[in-house]
Design an enzyme around this catalytic site. Structure first.
Site, short mmCIF file in Angstrom:
data_model
loop_
_atom_site.label_atom_id
_atom_site.label_comp_id
_atom_site.label_asym_id
_atom_site.label_seq_id
_atom_site.Cartn_x
_atom_site.Cartn_y
_atom_site.Cartn_z
N ALA A 26 0.80 -1.22 0.00
CA ALA A 26 0.00 0.00 0.00
C ALA A 26 0.84 1.28 0.00
O ALA A 26 0.37 2.33 -0.43
CB ALA A 26 -0.93 -0.03 1.20
N ILE B 135 2.47 2.16 -6.87
CA ILE B 135 1.11 1.90 -7.38
C ILE B 135 0.09 2.19 -6.28
O ILE B 135 -0.94 2.84 -6.53
CB ILE B 135 0.98 0.44 -7.89
CG1 ILE B 135 1.90 0.22 -9.09
CG2 ILE B 135 -0.46 0.12 -8.27
CD1 ILE B 135 1.94 -1.21 -9.62
N ARG C 181 10.25 -9.49 -16.57
CA ARG C 181 9.38 -9.64 -15.40
C ARG C 181 9.59 -11.01 -14.76
O ARG C 181 9.52 -11.17 -13.54
CB ARG C 181 7.92 -9.45 -15.80
CG ARG C 181 7.61 -8.03 -16.28
CD ARG C 181 6.14 -7.88 -16.61
NE ARG C 181 5.82 -6.58 -17.18
CZ ARG C 181 5.76 -6.36 -18.49
NH1 ARG C 181 6.00 -7.33 -19.36
NH2 ARG C 181 5.44 -5.16 -18.94
N GLY D 178 1.35 -7.59 -8.72
CA GLY D 178 2.80 -7.76 -8.55
C GLY D 178 3.36 -8.76 -9.56
O GLY D 178 2.77 -9.81 -9.79
N ASP E 28 -2.22 -3.79 -20.38
CA ASP E 28 -1.84 -4.12 -21.76
C ASP E 28 -3.02 -3.84 -22.70
O ASP E 28 -2.86 -3.34 -23.82
CB ASP E 28 -1.41 -5.58 -21.85
CG ASP E 28 -0.41 -5.92 -20.76
OD1 ASP E 28 0.62 -5.24 -20.71
OD2 ASP E 28 -0.69 -6.80 -19.93
N HIS F 54 1.43 -11.54 -19.08
CA HIS F 54 1.88 -10.15 -18.97
C HIS F 54 3.42 -10.17 -18.99
O HIS F 54 4.09 -9.99 -17.98
CB HIS F 54 1.35 -9.54 -17.67
CG HIS F 54 1.79 -8.12 -17.45
ND1 HIS F 54 1.44 -7.10 -18.28
CD2 HIS F 54 2.57 -7.57 -16.48
CE1 HIS F 54 1.99 -5.98 -17.85
NE2 HIS F 54 2.68 -6.24 -16.76
N1 LIG Z 1 0.58 -6.34 -13.82
C1 LIG Z 1 0.91 -5.14 -14.25
O1 LIG Z 1 0.40 -4.68 -15.30
C2 LIG Z 1 1.90 -4.30 -13.50
C3 LIG Z 1 2.58 -4.81 -12.43
N2 LIG Z 1 3.50 -4.05 -11.75
C4 LIG Z 1 4.17 -4.67 -10.60
O2 LIG Z 1 3.55 -4.24 -9.39
C5 LIG Z 1 4.47 -4.41 -8.31
C6 LIG Z 1 4.48 -3.18 -7.42
O3 LIG Z 1 5.00 -2.09 -8.15
P1 LIG Z 1 5.28 -0.68 -7.43
O4 LIG Z 1 4.13 -0.28 -6.58
O5 LIG Z 1 5.76 0.23 -8.50
O6 LIG Z 1 6.52 -1.10 -6.51
P2 LIG Z 1 7.09 -0.34 -5.22
O7 LIG Z 1 8.44 -0.92 -4.95
O8 LIG Z 1 6.95 1.13 -5.36
O9 LIG Z 1 6.07 -0.81 -4.10
C7 LIG Z 1 5.98 -2.13 -3.67
C8 LIG Z 1 5.51 -2.08 -2.23
O10 LIG Z 1 5.24 -3.41 -1.84
C9 LIG Z 1 5.67 -3.54 -0.49
N3 LIG Z 1 5.83 -4.97 -0.21
C10 LIG Z 1 6.85 -5.78 -0.58
N4 LIG Z 1 6.64 -7.01 -0.06
C11 LIG Z 1 5.48 -6.97 0.60
C12 LIG Z 1 4.74 -7.92 1.35
N5 LIG Z 1 5.17 -9.17 1.51
N6 LIG Z 1 3.57 -7.54 1.90
C13 LIG Z 1 3.13 -6.28 1.77
N7 LIG Z 1 3.78 -5.33 1.08
C14 LIG Z 1 4.95 -5.67 0.51
C15 LIG Z 1 6.96 -2.72 -0.43
O11 LIG Z 1 7.26 -2.37 0.92
C16 LIG Z 1 6.56 -1.51 -1.26
O12 LIG Z 1 5.95 -0.50 -0.48
C17 LIG Z 1 5.81 -4.74 -8.96
O13 LIG Z 1 6.03 -6.15 -8.90
C18 LIG Z 1 5.63 -4.29 -10.40
O14 LIG Z 1 6.47 -4.97 -11.29
C19 LIG Z 1 3.74 -2.76 -12.10
C20 LIG Z 1 3.07 -2.19 -13.16
C21 LIG Z 1 2.12 -2.92 -13.96
O1 LIG Z 2 7.10 -3.45 -16.97
C1 LIG Z 2 7.10 -3.54 -15.73
O2 LIG Z 2 7.96 -4.08 -15.05
C2 LIG Z 2 5.89 -2.99 -15.03
C3 LIG Z 2 4.73 -3.54 -15.74
O3 LIG Z 2 4.39 -4.70 -15.58
C4 LIG Z 2 4.18 -2.75 -16.82
O4 LIG Z 2 4.34 -1.53 -16.87
O5 LIG Z 2 3.54 -3.35 -17.68
#
Ligand SMILES: NC(=O)C1=CN([C@@H]2O[C@H](COP(=O)(O)OP(=O)(O)OC[C@H]3O[C@@H](n4cnc5c(N)ncnc54)[C@H](O)[C@@H]3O)[C@@H](O)[C@H]2O)C=CC1
Ligand SMILES: O=C([O-])CC(=O)C(=O)O
Length: 329
Positions: free
Chosen positions: A12, A16, A100, A132, A161, A189
């Site tokens: 949180a 994101i 990824r 994630g 996407d 993805h």
């Molecule tokens: N599916 C999709 O289309 C997309 C997926 N993502 C993925 O989303 C994920 C999060 O991205 P961001 O928010 O940018 O990363 P970020 O690093 O800014 O935030 C991740 C947060 O998760 C927390 N966290 C880590 N392990 C945890 C756990 N076990 N329990 C609770 N919280 C935990 C961290 O402390 C951090 O606050 C990444 O894996 C990223 O690659 C990002 C963009 C698009």
């Molecule tokens: O590319 C990454 O790592 C983050 C993500 O999943 C996206 O933006 O589609």
């Protein structure tokens, strides 16, 4: 007034999360008549807890009428107890020059633990969206670790996407994103994802008649598939606001419906279109009455089959790795 719905957001205090929570509070995800009990799950470290505290203070300061309660906790039981919707965002993001799938080892444990907590404590009808990365396989992990919950309820996010594709198509044809129907992104993805215009109509006309084949093959497919990397390159961080927006869209449509309009969700396969059972695979769906259904009866072309197969292979390779990790955990 409706009864509040308990929504858990993991990660949180991350990038994101910072976009997502305020949209949920504003009513964008579940509608303007749906109060929410919002639970923020973060890692149990001083810095994560402190950051989560700050985000909670800001949520309080918004005085969102729909936020019935806000809690912040590192405790899995407290977070998932009776949870009705879970957005599993918390995980390590990739950096430049990573795929990824390189995150599998770093993030798998998170989804093993959260899957188990969902199994033990959540509402039996919980809807789960995994954001994630690698999202499809993390959703597979969580589902495998929650055998008492309907497998159907574990989905992964490919809506980003889908949305990226809509804008590319709209810009190319000079139409609006809302003019585009029957589009989907098949598969994972990841690098192999397949944005498919075979059935797509743009302002009522066949997309294939409007779009040059070389643009489709040489520009559109790779641009959509590598958009995540392009954002990391430009921003220095992975997409956050657009990812949060896609998560809002995914849950919004799952809960509130799409009618007969197609959207893309990654969902556990039941063997549709030759996709091995259990893989969490991007497919065209429609949503009605709080449930999604994979679009049936499509006659796949050889081109579609070939691209779907590439994604099956990618996801089977990831599955082999995580099956071992789950067995050891
Ligand atoms: N599916 C999709 O289309 C997309 C997926 N993502 C993925 O989303 C994920 C999060 O991205 P961001 O928010 O940018 O990363 P970020 O690093 O800014 O935030 C991740 C947060 O998760 C927390 N966290 C880590 N392990 C945890 C756990 N076990 N329990 C609770 N919280 C935990 C961290 O402390 C951090 O606050 C990444 O894996 C990223 O690659 C990002 C963009 C698009
Ligand atoms: O590319 C990454 O790592 C983050 C993500 O999943 C996206 O933006 O589609």
């Amino acid at each position: 007034m409706k009864k509040p719905v308990k929504v858990v957001v993991t990660g949180a205090a991350g990038q994101i999360g910072y976009s997502l929570l305020f949209r949920i509070g504003a009513g964008d995800m579940l509608g303007m008549d749906q109060p929410v009990d919002l639970c923020m799950l973060e890692r149990n470290t001083e810095s994560s807890m402190k950051a989560a505290k700050g985000v909670k203070m800001e949520l309080d300061d918004c005085a969102f009428p729909l936020l019935n309660s806000i809690t912040s906790t590192p405790d899995l039981k407290k977070a998932f107890k009776d949870a009705q919707i879970a957005l599993l965002v918390g995980a390590r993001p990739r950096t430049k020059d990573m795929n990824r799938s390189d995150l599998l080892n770093a993030n798998a444990q998170i989804f093993i633990e959260q899957g188990r907590a969902i199994n033990n404590y959540a509402d039996r009808n919980i809807k789960v969206l995994v954001v994630g990365n690698p999202a499809n396989t993390n959703a597979y992990i969580a589902r495998k670790c929650a055998p008492d919950i309907n497998p159907k309820n574990f989905t992964a996010m490919m809506r980003l996407d889908h949305n990226r594709s809509l804008t590319q198509l709209a810009q190319k044809t000079g139409c609006k994103v809302t003019d585009i129907e029957k589009f989907c992104v098949w598969g994972n993805h990841g690098n192999t994802m397949y944005p498919d215009i075979t059935n797509t109509l743009i302002a009522g006309k066949k997309a294939e008649d409007l779009i040059p084949t070389d643009w489709y093959l040489d520009y559109f497919i790779p641009t959509v598939a590598s958009r995540g990397s392009a954002i990391i390159e430009a921003r220095g961080h992975s997409s956050a606001a657009s990812a949060a927006n896609a998560a809002i869209d995914h849950i919004h449509d799952w809960v509130l419906g799409t009618g007969d309009k197609w959207q893309t969700m990654a969902v556990p396969s039941n063997g549709e279109y030759g996709i091995p059972e259990g893989l969490c695979f991007g497919m065209p769906v429609t949503c009605n009455n709080g449930d999604y259904e994979v679009v049936k009866g499509l006659e796949l072309t050889d081109f579609e089959r070939e691209h779907i197969l590439q994604n099956v292979k990618a996801l089977e390779a990831e599955r082999a790795v995580v099956d071992e990790l789950i067995a050891k955990a």
